[in-house]
Each structure stands twice: as C-alpha cells, then as structure tokens.
Write a protein that holds these residues in place. Structure first.
Motif, PDB file in Angstrom:
ATOM      1  N   ALA A 106      40.764  50.856  40.836  1.00  0.00           N
ATOM      2  CA  ALA A 106      41.320  51.413  42.079  1.00  0.00           C
ATOM      3  C   ALA A 106      41.446  50.325  43.142  1.00  0.00           C
ATOM      4  CB  ALA A 106      40.430  52.550  42.578  1.00  0.00           C
ATOM      5  N   TRP A 107      40.413  49.493  43.277  1.00  0.00           N
ATOM      6  CA  TRP A 107      40.444  48.435  44.293  1.00  0.00           C
ATOM      7  C   TRP A 107      41.550  47.430  43.998  1.00  0.00           C
ATOM      8  CZ3 TRP A 107      34.501  47.771  43.423  1.00  0.00           C
ATOM      9  CH2 TRP A 107      33.837  48.848  44.007  1.00  0.00           C
ATOM     10  N   GLN A 108      41.799  47.157  42.718  1.00  0.00           N
ATOM     11  CA  GLN A 108      42.877  46.240  42.356  1.00  0.00           C
ATOM     12  C   GLN A 108      44.233  46.749  42.822  1.00  0.00           C
ATOM     13  OE1 GLN A 108      42.466  45.887  38.117  1.00  0.00           O
ATOM     14  NE2 GLN A 108      40.647  44.575  38.221  1.00  0.00           N
ATOM     15  N   HIS A 109      44.342  48.061  42.951  1.00  0.00           N
ATOM     16  CA  HIS A 109      45.604  48.659  43.410  1.00  0.00           C
ATOM     17  C   HIS A 109      45.572  48.969  44.906  1.00  0.00           C
ATOM     18  CE1 HIS A 109      47.608  49.266  39.472  1.00  0.00           C
ATOM     19  NE2 HIS A 109      46.378  49.284  39.013  1.00  0.00           N
ATOM     20  N   GLY A 110      44.589  48.431  45.597  1.00  0.00           N
ATOM     21  CA  GLY A 110      44.506  48.612  47.046  1.00  0.00           C
ATOM     22  C   GLY A 110      44.063  49.994  47.471  1.00  0.00           C
ATOM     23  N   ALA A 111      43.340  50.705  46.605  1.00  0.00           N
ATOM     24  CA  ALA A 111      42.901  52.072  46.908  1.00  0.00           C
ATOM     25  C   ALA A 111      41.379  52.161  46.821  1.00  0.00           C
ATOM     26  CB  ALA A 111      43.527  53.060  45.932  1.00  0.00           C
ATOM     27  N   GLU A 112      40.847  53.204  47.444  1.00  0.00           N
ATOM     28  CA  GLU A 112      39.422  53.476  47.347  1.00  0.00           C
ATOM     29  C   GLU A 112      39.103  54.146  46.016  1.00  0.00           C
ATOM     30  OE1 GLU A 112      37.037  52.671  49.548  1.00  0.00           O
ATOM     31  OE2 GLU A 112      38.548  51.646  50.777  1.00  0.00           O
ATOM     32  N   ASP A 113      37.858  54.037  45.609  1.00  0.00           N
ATOM     33  CA  ASP A 113      37.397  54.743  44.416  1.00  0.00           C
ATOM     34  C   ASP A 113      37.584  56.245  44.644  1.00  0.00           C
ATOM     35  OD1 ASP A 113      36.161  55.566  42.114  1.00  0.00           O
ATOM     36  OD2 ASP A 113      34.129  55.096  42.770  1.00  0.00           O
TER      37      ASP A 113
END
Length: 274
Positions: A81-88
């Motif tokens: 998720a972080w790799q895609h700029g999103a929160e868990d």
C-alpha cells in the motif's frame, strides 16, 4: 456465537453461505457455488444436522477478501500500500483467523476479480468471484475465527484493484466500429432473453442459485450494451425464478439477490456482436 448463528449473521449481511466441514475449511457439499444461499430455512436445515463451519461465497456476496498470513502477510500488504502512496487499508470489517492472520473484507470493484495466491505480495492471497472464505464464528480445532474489527465493509482500494485486474487480452480482435442493425439486435436480444428465462424456469433445485446468477450475468451484458433495460431484465428473471418459490427454501429475496449481483457483473462486460 454458535456456528448456526454465525451463518444467520452472515446471511443477514447479504452474504450467501455454505456449510463447511466441522472444524475444517473444505465445503461439505459438492457444487458449493450452486448451493450458497441467504435462505434462513435452508440454513436452519443444514446446521440442525451438524455443527458445520460457515463459508461465505465471495462472488455472489460482492466481496473481495484479502487473506493475510501471520506474521509476514500484514507487513507485506502494508508495504505494498505504501509503495502506491496509500495507507495500510485497515479500516474495514476484519476477521482474525486461528493462526493469527487476518481476513480483510472489501466491497468488490466494478471489474470482476478472481482468486490469487501471492500476486500482491508473499503470504497475501485474495478471494472473490469463484472463491469462498471461512466466516467468523467457525472453529479450526479449538480455535475460533472471530471478528477483529466490526466496522462497515470498505470499498476495495484503487491501488489494490489495479494490481489485481488482469491485463487486457491481446489475442482478441478489435471490435468493429460498425453498429449492428436494429433488426439484428432485436432478434439477438429476443433469443437471448427467451433462452435465459427458460433456463431459470427449468433450473434444478441443487443449482438454482448458480443458474439465476449466470442468467442475470448474460442479460446484464445486454444491459451494458444498451440493448435491454435493467428493470425489464430484472422483472423477467424474477418472474421466471418465482416458479420455484417455496420449494426447498427458495424465496423471492434470494432470487433478487442473485439477479442483482448477476446483472451488475454482466453489465461491466457489454455484449459485442461481430
């Protein structure tokens, strides 16, 4: 919570259930996908016979469930998720598994998704169309599947849907820009509607849910193409399914559930005439 009550609770959420072997994960019925139901009478009949575990049919339930193994699955999912700029994505209905893992439930996206093993990350699997998940309240040995976060089911994150969406098939011919003639569309629609309505009328008790769902998918393709009104498709299929009302627990509510899900899935893949 007893497993019977767990089955009723899942069905009350609109999630069709099937019995799994007691203390196991394997369906207790052959053709489980055809047997999944919301009907309380059928559920009572099944769970009065044995203390079955509870399975939820993810496709008809409109669910995408992410299965996170312990301990690495949760960490890997969060990193992705972080790799895609999103929160868990933790703020959704979640079930803790006996092994210490998690089942995170999400609303399935518009694009139909199947089941994956490790595609997102190692120790991270998914279940959706064609798959099932063990419901809260089930037992594996002495250990119970339990609700970890009792919050509304969140929509599937966009990044997750993008990762799971299959690439377009390159071997399919590009559809012609020429529109089929109205006469051809009328004839095709009439034949398709008559055929699917007849299939529903003649459905056998063990496979009614699957027959209604697939018939609705096929008419949904016509709806998506703009050749059939959704209300008309629903009314025709519901009238055909009503011939089974009251037999082996079949109800109008169950028919509407499968019709709605099937049309919604089919309209995402509009029918093309070449």
């Amino acid at each position: 919570m007893s497993r019977y009550r767990a089955a009723l609770a899942a069905a009350a959420r609109g999630w069709p259930v099937v019995p799994l072997r007691p203390h196991g994960k394997v369906p207790a019925l052959r053709g489980w996908a055809d047997e999944a139901t919301l009907d309380r009478d059928r559920i009572r009949h099944w769970w009065s016979r044995r203390a079955y575990n509870v399975g939820i049919a993810c496709g008809p339930a409109g669910l995408l469930v992410v299965d996170l193994d312990v301990p690495h699955g949760r960490e890997a999912f969060a990193r992705r998720a972080w790799q895609h700029g999103a929160e868990d994505p933790r703020d959704t209905y979640t079930v803790a598994t006996p092994s210490g893992g998690e089942h995170r439930y999400f609303r399935a996206p518009d694009v139909p998704l199947g089941n994956t093993v490790g595609r997102i990350a190692p120790h991270v699997d998914t279940r959706s169309v064609g798959g099932y998940v063990v419901a809260a309240g089930s037992l594996l040995g002495p250990h119970r599947y339990r609700v970890l976060r009792d919050v509304p089911v969140a929509p599937a994150p966009e990044w997750l849907v993008a990762v799971l969406t299959p690439p377009p098939r390159e071997d399919l011919p590009i559809p012609s820009q020429r529109r089929p003639s109205p006469r051809r569309v009328d004839a095709y629609r009439a034949a398709a509607v008559d055929g699917e309505v007849e299939r529903v009328r003649e459905a056998r008790p063990g496979g009614r849910a699957h027959t209604v769902f697939t018939a609705a998918c096929r008419l949904g393709e016509l709806v998506g193409a703009g050749w059939l009104d959704e209300a008309t498709a629903t009314a025709l299929l519901l009238a055909a399914a009503s011939t089974h009302n009251g037999t082996e627990g079949w109800t109008e509510r169950e028919a509407l559930h499968h019709i709605g899900n099937g049309i919604a899935l089919g309209r995402r893949q509009p029918r093309v005439l070449r």
